[in-house]
Design a protein around this motif. Structure first.
Motif, PDB file in Angstrom:
ATOM      1  N   ILE A 279       5.101  -3.987 -16.629  1.00 58.67           N
ATOM      2  CA  ILE A 279       5.095  -4.868 -15.456  1.00 58.67           C
ATOM      3  C   ILE A 279       6.521  -5.208 -15.049  1.00 58.67           C
ATOM      4  O   ILE A 279       6.851  -5.268 -13.854  1.00 58.67           O
ATOM      5  CB  ILE A 279       4.288  -6.151 -15.748  1.00 58.67           C
ATOM      6  N   CYS A 280       7.391  -5.434 -16.025  1.00 55.56           N
ATOM      7  CA  CYS A 280       8.802  -5.706 -15.713  1.00 55.56           C
ATOM      8  C   CYS A 280       9.451  -4.519 -15.010  1.00 55.56           C
ATOM      9  O   CYS A 280      10.186  -4.686 -14.032  1.00 55.56           O
ATOM     10  CB  CYS A 280       9.571  -6.028 -16.993  1.00 55.56           C
ATOM     11  N   LEU A 281       9.192  -3.318 -15.517  1.00 56.77           N
ATOM     12  CA  LEU A 281       9.772  -2.130 -14.901  1.00 56.77           C
ATOM     13  C   LEU A 281       9.213  -1.907 -13.505  1.00 56.77           C
ATOM     14  O   LEU A 281       9.941  -1.493 -12.592  1.00 56.77           O
ATOM     15  CB  LEU A 281       9.512  -0.901 -15.778  1.00 56.77           C
ATOM     16  N   PHE A 282       7.925  -2.185 -13.315  1.00 53.81           N
ATOM     17  CA  PHE A 282       7.339  -2.081 -11.985  1.00 53.81           C
ATOM     18  C   PHE A 282       7.993  -3.072 -11.042  1.00 53.81           C
ATOM     19  O   PHE A 282       8.316  -2.737  -9.889  1.00 53.81           O
ATOM     20  CB  PHE A 282       5.827  -2.337 -12.044  1.00 53.81           C
ATOM     21  N   ALA A 283       8.220  -4.308 -11.507  1.00 52.90           N
ATOM     22  CA  ALA A 283       8.870  -5.316 -10.667  1.00 52.90           C
ATOM     23  C   ALA A 283      10.272  -4.865 -10.268  1.00 52.90           C
ATOM     24  O   ALA A 283      10.694  -5.024  -9.105  1.00 52.90           O
ATOM     25  CB  ALA A 283       8.932  -6.651 -11.413  1.00 52.90           C
ATOM     26  N   LEU A 284      11.006  -4.309 -11.235  1.00 55.99           N
ATOM     27  CA  LEU A 284      12.360  -3.809 -10.959  1.00 55.99           C
ATOM     28  C   LEU A 284      12.338  -2.725  -9.887  1.00 55.99           C
ATOM     29  O   LEU A 284      13.096  -2.765  -8.907  1.00 55.99           O
ATOM     30  CB  LEU A 284      12.968  -3.273 -12.248  1.00 55.99           C
ATOM     31  N   GLN A 285      11.459  -1.743 -10.045  1.00 57.48           N
ATOM     32  CA  GLN A 285      11.423  -0.598  -9.145  1.00 57.48           C
ATOM     33  C   GLN A 285      10.824  -0.968  -7.789  1.00 57.48           C
ATOM     34  O   GLN A 285      11.277  -0.476  -6.750  1.00 57.48           O
ATOM     35  CB  GLN A 285      10.629   0.542  -9.777  1.00 57.48           C
ATOM     36  N   PHE A 286       9.800  -1.818  -7.778  1.00 66.16           N
ATOM     37  CA  PHE A 286       9.189  -2.199  -6.515  1.00 66.16           C
ATOM     38  C   PHE A 286      10.163  -3.002  -5.660  1.00 66.16           C
ATOM     39  O   PHE A 286      10.280  -2.790  -4.452  1.00 66.16           O
ATOM     40  CB  PHE A 286       7.917  -3.019  -6.770  1.00 66.16           C
ATOM     41  N   ALA A 287      10.881  -3.936  -6.292  1.00 68.23           N
ATOM     42  CA  ALA A 287      11.905  -4.678  -5.564  1.00 68.23           C
ATOM     43  C   ALA A 287      13.019  -3.745  -5.101  1.00 68.23           C
ATOM     44  O   ALA A 287      13.596  -3.931  -4.014  1.00 68.23           O
ATOM     45  CB  ALA A 287      12.471  -5.786  -6.450  1.00 68.23           C
ATOM     46  N   GLY A 288      13.327  -2.723  -5.927  1.00 69.23           N
ATOM     47  CA  GLY A 288      14.330  -1.741  -5.519  1.00 69.23           C
ATOM     48  C   GLY A 288      13.935  -0.988  -4.273  1.00 69.23           C
ATOM     49  O   GLY A 288      14.788  -0.622  -3.458  1.00 69.23           O
ATOM     50  N   MET A 289      12.632  -0.743  -4.113  1.00 72.27           N
ATOM     51  CA  MET A 289      12.144  -0.101  -2.894  1.00 72.27           C
ATOM     52  C   MET A 289      12.494  -0.938  -1.667  1.00 72.27           C
ATOM     53  O   MET A 289      13.011  -0.426  -0.668  1.00 72.27           O
ATOM     54  CB  MET A 289      10.634   0.084  -2.993  1.00 72.27           C
TER      55      MET A 289
ATOM     56  N   LEU B 185       6.093   3.130  -8.758  1.00 75.89           N
ATOM     57  CA  LEU B 185       4.701   3.443  -9.096  1.00 75.89           C
ATOM     58  C   LEU B 185       4.562   4.052 -10.496  1.00 75.89           C
ATOM     59  O   LEU B 185       3.482   4.000 -11.092  1.00 75.89           O
ATOM     60  CB  LEU B 185       4.115   4.408  -8.063  1.00 75.89           C
ATOM     61  N   ALA B 186       5.641   4.632 -11.013  1.00 74.85           N
ATOM     62  CA  ALA B 186       5.568   5.325 -12.303  1.00 74.85           C
ATOM     63  C   ALA B 186       5.039   4.442 -13.437  1.00 74.85           C
ATOM     64  O   ALA B 186       4.155   4.875 -14.190  1.00 74.85           O
ATOM     65  CB  ALA B 186       6.933   5.920 -12.656  1.00 74.85           C
ATOM     66  N   PRO B 187       5.555   3.202 -13.622  1.00 72.80           N
ATOM     67  CA  PRO B 187       5.005   2.384 -14.708  1.00 72.80           C
ATOM     68  C   PRO B 187       3.516   2.092 -14.555  1.00 72.80           C
ATOM     69  O   PRO B 187       2.782   2.035 -15.558  1.00 72.80           O
ATOM     70  CB  PRO B 187       5.838   1.086 -14.626  1.00 72.80           C
ATOM     71  N   LEU B 188       3.051   1.903 -13.300  1.00 66.38           N
ATOM     72  CA  LEU B 188       1.617   1.659 -13.080  1.00 66.38           C
ATOM     73  C   LEU B 188       0.804   2.905 -13.407  1.00 66.38           C
ATOM     74  O   LEU B 188      -0.310   2.813 -13.941  1.00 66.38           O
ATOM     75  CB  LEU B 188       1.372   1.231 -11.634  1.00 66.38           C
ATOM     76  N   MET B 189       1.355   4.077 -13.074  1.00 61.57           N
ATOM     77  CA  MET B 189       0.665   5.319 -13.419  1.00 61.57           C
ATOM     78  C   MET B 189       0.539   5.480 -14.926  1.00 61.57           C
ATOM     79  O   MET B 189      -0.464   6.002 -15.425  1.00 61.57           O
ATOM     80  CB  MET B 189       1.421   6.510 -12.818  1.00 61.57           C
ATOM     81  N   VAL B 190       1.564   5.042 -15.641  1.00 63.29           N
ATOM     82  CA  VAL B 190       1.499   5.090 -17.097  1.00 63.29           C
ATOM     83  C   VAL B 190       0.365   4.203 -17.605  1.00 63.29           C
ATOM     84  O   VAL B 190      -0.427   4.598 -18.475  1.00 63.29           O
ATOM     85  CB  VAL B 190       2.842   4.653 -17.711  1.00 63.29           C
TER      86      VAL B 190
END
Length: 391
Positions: free
Chosen positions: A249-259, A140-145
Motif C-alpha cells: 500500500i505504501c508503494l502504491f501510494a508513492l507511485q500513484f502520487a508520482g503519477m 498499479l504494479a503493487p496492486l497487481m502483486v
C-alpha cells in the motif's frame, strides 16, 4: 492528443510489467531462498539491459527512425513475462529480467520521439502525458502483486502476457501513425524555403556543465527510488510487523502520487520555468524523505504520497531541458536519460542489497533518505533565459 494518449498507454503497460519485478522481490526471496545481494543482481540486470541499449537505440533512430521497433519492443517484454512465470532458479530470473529490460530499452527512446512529434509547442505537457503513463503503470504494479501474484503464485505472471499482447496492438497502431508523420516531416523539409539560419548551437562546455548537473539529479532521484521500490517493503514489514500486502500500500501510494506529480510537472515547468521545477522536484523531497524512516505505519503512507508527488514531477522536465540543450538529438537524449535512470537504479540496487546483507535493512533505508539533498546542486543549473540567450 490521441497519439499522446496512445504512447502513454503503451508506456503504462510496459512499466506495469517492468515494475512488478521489484515489487515481488519478497516473494522470490522466500520461494527461491535468495539473498539481498541476489535480489540486487536481478534489479541490476533489469536496469543494465535498458541502460546500455537505450542510448544506442536512440542514437540509431535519430539517424534512421524505425516505427516497427515499437511493437517489437513489447514482444521482448512478453517473452520476459513468460520466463518470469516459469523461472525455477535464480539464473532464469536473470534471463527474464534481461528480456524485460530489452523491451523497455526499445520503447522509451522511440515513444519519446513520437511524443515529441505530436507535441506541437507544448513540449513539457506532451512529455508529461507520455511519462504519466509509465508512472501509472508503476503505481498499479503493487496492486497487481496483491491481487494477482500473491493469490496465484509465480504462475500468476502469465496473466501479464495479456497486457503485453494489448501493448503490441497499441504500438502497431502508433507505428502506422509514426510512419506517416515521418513522411510528412520529410516532405516539409524538402519544401522549406532555403536560406533560413539555424539557431546558434550551445557551447560544448556549457552543455557538458548542464548535463553533468542533470545526471547528478538523476542519480539522486533514481537511487532513492530504487531503495523505495526494491527494499522499503522489507523495512516496513520488519519495523511494523505487518504483512507484505500492507507494505505494498505504501508503494502504491508513492507511485500513484508520482503519477499526479508527473502530469503536473510538465505544465508547471512550461509556466514557471524548467530549472525551477527540476530543483524543486529533488530538493523539495528531502524534508519528507528524512522523516519517512521514523514515521508510524499510517504516517508513512501519507509521507509516501507527498514524496511521490514532488519527486516524480521533475523527470519529464529534465528530459525536455536536455533535449533543448541538444536539439536534433531527440532519441539520443531520451535514450541516454532513460538509460541512465535505469542504470543508476540498477547499480544502486546491487550496492544497497550488498550493504543490507552487511548492515541490515533499517540503517540503509535511513541513509538513503539523505539522497534528495543532492537537489541543492540543481540550483546551479542555467536558468531557462540563459538557454535562450545562447541560441
Amino acid at each position: 492528443m490521441t497519439v499522446l494518449l496512445g504512447v502513454s498507454t503503451a508506456h503504462l503497460l510496459n512499466d506495469a510489467m517492468q515494475s512488478v519485478v521489484p515489487a515481488v522481490f519478497p516473494l522470490f526471496q522466500q520461494s527461491l531462498q535468495l539473498s539481498f545481494t541476489q535480489i540486487g543482481w536481478i534489479a541490476f540486470t533489469l536496469n543494465l539491459t535498458a541502460s546500455i541499449l537505450q542510448p544506442l537505440i536512440g542514437a540509431y533512430t535519430d539517424r534512421r527512425p524505425t516505427p516497427a521497433l515499437l511493437p517489437a519492443g513489447m514482444l521482448f517484454t512478453l517473452l520476459g513475462m513468460v520466463c518470469l512465470a516459469l523461472a525455477p532458479s535464480f539464473g532464469m530470473l536473470l534471463l527474464a529480467a534481461s528480456l524485460i529490460g530489452v523491451g523497455s530499452s526499445v520503447l522509451h527512446p522511440e515513444s519519446s520521439r513520437v511524443a515529441h512529434l505530436a507535441a506541437g509547442q507544448k513540449k513539457g505537457l506532451a512529455q508529461s502525458i507520455f511519462q504519466v503513463g509509465g508512472n501509472t503503470g508503476q503505481a498499479l504494479a503493487p496492486l497487481m502483486v496483491v491481487f494477482i501474484v500473491m493469490p496465484l503464485g509465480q504462475r500468476g505472471f502469465l496473466w501479464f502476457t495479456l497486457l503485453a499482447v494489448i501493448g503490441i496492438v497499441v504500438q502497431s497502431v502508433i507505428a502506422r501513425w509514426y510512419a506517416g508523420a515521418l513522411q510528412r516531416s520529410a516532405q516539409r523539409r524538402r519544401s522549406r524555403t532555403p536560406g533560413k539560419l539555424a539557431p546558434k548551437p550551445l557551447s560544448k562546455r556549457f552543455t557538458i556543465y548542464a548535463m553533468s548537473i542533470l545526471i547528478l539529479m538523476l542519480f539522486s532521484k533514481f537511487v532513492y527510488l530504487a531503495s523505495m521500490t526494491g527494499y522499503y517493503a522489507f523495512y516496513y514489514m520488519e519495523r511494523y510487523d505487518l504483512p507484505l500486502s500492507a507494505a505494498q500500500i505504501c508503494l502504491f501510494a508513492l507511485q500513484f502520487a508520482g503519477m499526479a506529480g508527473t502530469l503536473l510537472g510538465g505544465p508547471l515547468a512550461d509556466r514557471f520555468g524548467r530549472q525551477r521545477m527540476i530543483w524543486f522536484s529533488i530538493l523539495g523531497t528531502a524534508p519528507f524523505s528524512l522523516l519517512l524512516p521514523y514515521a508510524g505505519p499510517t504516517a508513512s503512507v501519507l509521507l509516501c504520497i507527498v514524496i511521490g508527488l514532488i519527486l516524480m514531477s521533475g523527470f519529464s522536465v529534465i528530459i525536455v531541458y536536455a533535449q533543448e540543450l541538444l536539439p536534433g538529438h531527440i532519441g539520443t537524449v531520451a535514450g541516454l536519460l532513460f538509460g541512465l535512470s535505469f542504470g543508476l537504479g540498477g547499480l544502486g540496487s546491487v550496492l544497497m542489497g550488498w550493504l543490507m546483507d552487511i548492515h541490515g535493512v533499517s540503517i540503509m533505508i535511513q541513509w538513503c533518505a539523505y539522497l534528495p539533498l543532492l537537489g541543492l546542486f540543481a540550483l546551479l543549473l542555467p536558468k531557462d533565459s540563459e538557454l535562450i540567450r545562447q541560441e
